[in-house]
Design an enzyme around this catalytic site. Structure first.
Site, PDB file in Angstrom:
ATOM      1  N   ASP A 281     -65.122 107.438  45.487  1.00 54.31           N
ATOM      2  CA  ASP A 281     -63.919 107.948  44.821  1.00 54.31           C
ATOM      3  C   ASP A 281     -64.462 108.981  43.849  1.00 54.31           C
ATOM      4  O   ASP A 281     -65.048 108.627  42.819  1.00 54.31           O
ATOM      5  CB  ASP A 281     -63.191 106.832  44.068  1.00 54.31           C
ATOM      6  CG  ASP A 281     -61.921 107.344  43.388  1.00 54.31           C
ATOM      7  OD1 ASP A 281     -61.930 108.495  42.901  1.00 54.31           O
ATOM      8  OD2 ASP A 281     -60.918 106.618  43.336  1.00 54.31           O
ATOM      9  N   HIS A 282     -64.280 110.267  44.179  1.00 56.80           N
ATOM     10  CA  HIS A 282     -65.030 111.277  43.426  1.00 56.80           C
ATOM     11  C   HIS A 282     -64.631 111.327  41.949  1.00 56.80           C
ATOM     12  O   HIS A 282     -65.373 111.835  41.122  1.00 56.80           O
ATOM     13  CB  HIS A 282     -64.955 112.650  44.103  1.00 56.80           C
ATOM     14  CG  HIS A 282     -63.657 113.373  43.909  1.00 56.80           C
ATOM     15  ND1 HIS A 282     -62.535 113.083  44.619  1.00 56.80           N
ATOM     16  CD2 HIS A 282     -63.308 114.389  43.078  1.00 56.80           C
ATOM     17  CE1 HIS A 282     -61.556 113.877  44.241  1.00 56.80           C
ATOM     18  NE2 HIS A 282     -61.992 114.687  43.298  1.00 56.80           N
TER      19      HIS A 282
ATOM     20  N   LYS B  97     -66.928 112.046  38.001  1.00 56.69           N
ATOM     21  CA  LYS B  97     -66.676 113.122  37.032  1.00 56.69           C
ATOM     22  C   LYS B  97     -67.320 112.745  35.701  1.00 56.69           C
ATOM     23  O   LYS B  97     -67.173 111.615  35.226  1.00 56.69           O
ATOM     24  CB  LYS B  97     -65.168 113.351  36.853  1.00 56.69           C
ATOM     25  CG  LYS B  97     -64.517 113.991  38.080  1.00 56.69           C
ATOM     26  CD  LYS B  97     -63.067 114.317  37.822  1.00 56.69           C
ATOM     27  CE  LYS B  97     -62.364 114.720  39.118  1.00 56.69           C
ATOM     28  NZ  LYS B  97     -62.485 116.128  39.451  1.00 56.69           N
TER      29      LYS B  97
ATOM     30  N   GLU C 173     -51.546 118.685  39.314  1.00 52.78           N
ATOM     31  CA  GLU C 173     -52.202 119.759  40.066  1.00 52.78           C
ATOM     32  C   GLU C 173     -51.241 120.926  40.235  1.00 52.78           C
ATOM     33  O   GLU C 173     -50.050 120.715  40.491  1.00 52.78           O
ATOM     34  CB  GLU C 173     -52.604 119.256  41.445  1.00 52.78           C
ATOM     35  CG  GLU C 173     -53.647 118.182  41.411  1.00 52.78           C
ATOM     36  CD  GLU C 173     -54.104 117.829  42.808  1.00 52.78           C
ATOM     37  OE1 GLU C 173     -55.113 118.387  43.242  1.00 52.78           O
ATOM     38  OE2 GLU C 173     -53.423 117.033  43.467  1.00 52.78           O
TER      39      GLU C 173
ATOM     40  N   ASP D  24     -52.482 109.070  48.135  1.00 51.23           N
ATOM     41  CA  ASP D  24     -53.503 110.115  47.989  1.00 51.23           C
ATOM     42  C   ASP D  24     -54.164 110.073  46.604  1.00 51.23           C
ATOM     43  O   ASP D  24     -55.347 110.367  46.477  1.00 51.23           O
ATOM     44  CB  ASP D  24     -52.834 111.487  48.208  1.00 51.23           C
ATOM     45  CG  ASP D  24     -53.834 112.631  48.230  1.00 51.23           C
ATOM     46  OD1 ASP D  24     -54.848 112.499  48.946  1.00 51.23           O
ATOM     47  OD2 ASP D  24     -53.609 113.638  47.538  1.00 51.23           O
TER      48      ASP D  24
ATOM     49  N   HIS E  65     -57.655 107.377  42.661  1.00 50.94           N
ATOM     50  CA  HIS E  65     -58.125 108.054  41.440  1.00 50.94           C
ATOM     51  C   HIS E  65     -57.448 107.532  40.164  1.00 50.94           C
ATOM     52  O   HIS E  65     -58.117 107.210  39.185  1.00 50.94           O
ATOM     53  CB  HIS E  65     -57.883 109.560  41.539  1.00 50.94           C
ATOM     54  CG  HIS E  65     -58.451 110.187  42.788  1.00 50.94           C
ATOM     55  ND1 HIS E  65     -59.615 109.757  43.360  1.00 50.94           N
ATOM     56  CD2 HIS E  65     -58.024 111.218  43.559  1.00 50.94           C
ATOM     57  CE1 HIS E  65     -59.873 110.492  44.432  1.00 50.94           C
ATOM     58  NE2 HIS E  65     -58.914 111.381  44.578  1.00 50.94           N
TER      59      HIS E  65
ATOM     60  N   LYS F 247     -48.231 117.463  42.981  1.00 53.25           N
ATOM     61  CA  LYS F 247     -48.663 118.798  43.423  1.00 53.25           C
ATOM     62  C   LYS F 247     -47.648 119.812  42.928  1.00 53.25           C
ATOM     63  O   LYS F 247     -46.504 119.469  42.639  1.00 53.25           O
ATOM     64  CB  LYS F 247     -48.684 118.864  44.951  1.00 53.25           C
ATOM     65  CG  LYS F 247     -49.549 117.824  45.605  1.00 53.25           C
ATOM     66  CD  LYS F 247     -50.926 118.353  45.860  1.00 53.25           C
ATOM     67  CE  LYS F 247     -51.794 117.353  46.584  1.00 53.25           C
ATOM     68  NZ  LYS F 247     -53.197 117.449  46.228  1.00 53.25           N
TER      69      LYS F 247
END
Ligand code: BG6
Length: 504
Positions: free
Chosen positions: A184-185, A189, A223, A242, A247, A347
């Protein structure tokens, strides 16, 4: 847990021609190389379906590095030295040939490196290939040493609880949990990792970090980008799957977890799983009271006409998939009982901003008339990277007037060191065999358990309360109403931080 990567490694990227490899993985590997973090001996193999010539492939990779690497355009000499270790392998993941070729490559490299090199396989592929690839790797016994051989699995990890459980079971039949790095990027961070340092290396806030002193927590990941050309994937997913399932829930865990006994993979992950287990699971009616979903419509954004979500490529004209979610969670444990955690993401919103706000309670006894709200701690994760404490202060002058001021820590001012990309940190962790920042099987499943009632309620009532919003706004009015009901406001932009204005 090794502190340094081993001396030799094979790094395999299944989906080596894909967008993730191009934008993120190769730039991250290149930066690890130039800063001296890659093993002394390494070989990278990009595997994909289409025929490609090695030189063409490298030219494409170089373009990606030049476009997306945080260190800018690649240095010619360094690129040459790095790219000597890259090779394209054409192969069909559903056939055994490519795995046989890999078997030979691994054994040739062990001879060349004069040691048993580590084998790291990155599954940067569509989910439909995960099981096929895993099965072949396992059948041919290509990753037989749990201490030295690892697989990295990208999200989405399943599309619901059942499919995630199935995938976990499938993988765990073939590999040990220690070998499986579910990425999970957001956990890589820098600013997210720093929340743990902030909380557990500074005792000053700990006595306040609970329901006696915290009024509410807000987590926003907004975003500016639209769904664009990802409609094929996104329409079957939506913002809840998503972004929230992974996240945002992980951000929530980092904020809410208990201090683990030490900074080791299992203790840290246990503490996060405990948070997920304590999140209240909603009944259908509660879902509609506590969650808002919406889709963006067509509109002007930054002077450009943007199509509505339903007109995006590969999106069904009747789609009910949400591109925006706002909701309220409760964590039913001693520390957090009664404190709302508001989450929102979407988004095509007004601004890219990932921000966590901890709002402390008002003083129970106010002696100043215009003492409004600050008492607020803000973690800005991106694009700003800072931690700010907002508090009321007396404005100089003969009147007794108060105004919120900020005490700021910014990476830019405090450090000369560059901030690495999340994928750099995470790839290095895989090379070291450190799974602290990766999702364990039970973490993934417990996160799915949190979102399943919401997914189910929306699936059963596809149109109920499905709102719309214009691109470039902060989402539908219903998201503001949700929080206003509790007498709070969404807090986000720097100009809003000090005055606590409502979003439009
Ligand atoms: C991905 C989502 O996991 O995270 C994308 O699939 C999203 O839809 C992205 O845009 C956001 O990541 P970041 O690092 O740009 O905030």
């Amino acid at each position: 847990m090794a502190q340094q990567p081993a001396n030799s490694a094979n790094i395999i990227i299944f989906g080596g021609n894909g967008d993730l490899a191009w934008r993120k993985l190769y730039p991250a590997l290149y930066n690890l190389y130039i800063y001296g973090f890659l093993p002394k001996q390494f070989s990278i193999y990009g595997i994909d379906y289409l025929p490609n010539d090695n030189e063409n492939y490298k030219t494409h990779i170089l373009q990606g590095i030049n476009n997306f690497s945080r260190s800018g355009k690649a240095d010619k000499k360094k690129w040459e030295a790095f790219s000597k270790n890259i090779q394209y392998m054409q192969g069909d993941f559903t056939k055994t040939d490519i795995f046989k070729e890999l078997e030979k490559t691994f054994s040739d490299n062990d001879k060349k490196f004069k040691t048993r090199a580590e084998r790291i396989c990155y599954f940067s592929v569509s989910p439909k290939f995960i099981e096929t690839i895993a099965d072949s790797l396992s059948k041919l016994k290509l990753l037989p040493e749990p201490k030295h051989d690892r697989i990295i699995i990208e999200k989405p990890f399943g599309t619901d609880l059942k499919s995630a459980q199935h995938l976990n079971a499938f993988l765990l039949k073939r590999f040990s949990e220690k070998q499986i790095f579910r990425i999970d990027h957001y956990l890589g961070k820098e600013t997210v990792q720093n929340i743990m340092a902030f909380r557990f290396a500074n005792n000053v806030f700990d006595p306040l970090w609970n329901n006696r002193h915290v009024d509410y927590v807000q987590i926003t990941v907004a975003e500016e980008v639209s769904v664009g050309n990802r409609g094929g994937y996104y329409d079957g997913a939506g913002a809840l799957r998503d972004m929230i399932q992974n996240h945002l829930l992980q951000l929530l865990c980092v904020v809410a977890m208990e201090c683990p006994a030490n900074y080791e993979p299992e203790t840290v992950r246990n503490a996060k799983v405990d948070v997920l287990k304590a999140i209240r699971k909603y009944k259908q009616e509660d879902v509609f009271k506590n969650f808002v979903r919406a889709q963006y419509t067509a509109g002007e954004f930054n002077n450009i006409h943007q199509v509505g979500y339903k007109q995006e490529k590969d999106v069904s004209k009747n789609s009910t998939t949400e591109t925006f979610v706002a909701g309220k969670f409760f964590i039913d444990n001693l520390r957090w009982k009664g404190v709302p955690f508001y989450l929102r993401t979407g988004k095509s919103l007004a601004k890219q901003a990932s921000v966590i706000v901890i709002q402390f309670k008002d003083s129970p006894h106010k002696i100043f008339k215009d003492d409004k709200e600050p008492n607020r701690l803000i973690f800005s994760i991106q694009p700003e990277q800072e931690i700010s404490l907002l508090f009321e202060s007396k404005v100089p002058g003969v009147d007794l007037k108060l105004k919120a001021v900020e005490m700021d820590f910014t990476y830019r001012e405090s450090y000369t060191e560059a901030v690495p990309e999340a994928y750099e940190d995470l790839l290095l962790d895989v090379l070291k065999g450190d799974a602290t920042l990766f999702m364990r099987a039970d973490q993934i499943e417990n996160a799915w358990k949190v979102v399943m009632p919401i997914l189910d309620a929306w699936k059963k009532n596809p149109l109920r309360d499905l709102k719309t919003y214009k691109p470039g706004t902060w989402g539908p009015k219903a998201a503001n109403d949700l929080i206003k009901k509790d007498h709070f406001e969404w807090i986000l932009l720097p100009e809003q931080l000090s005055v606590g204005k409502m979003d439009k």
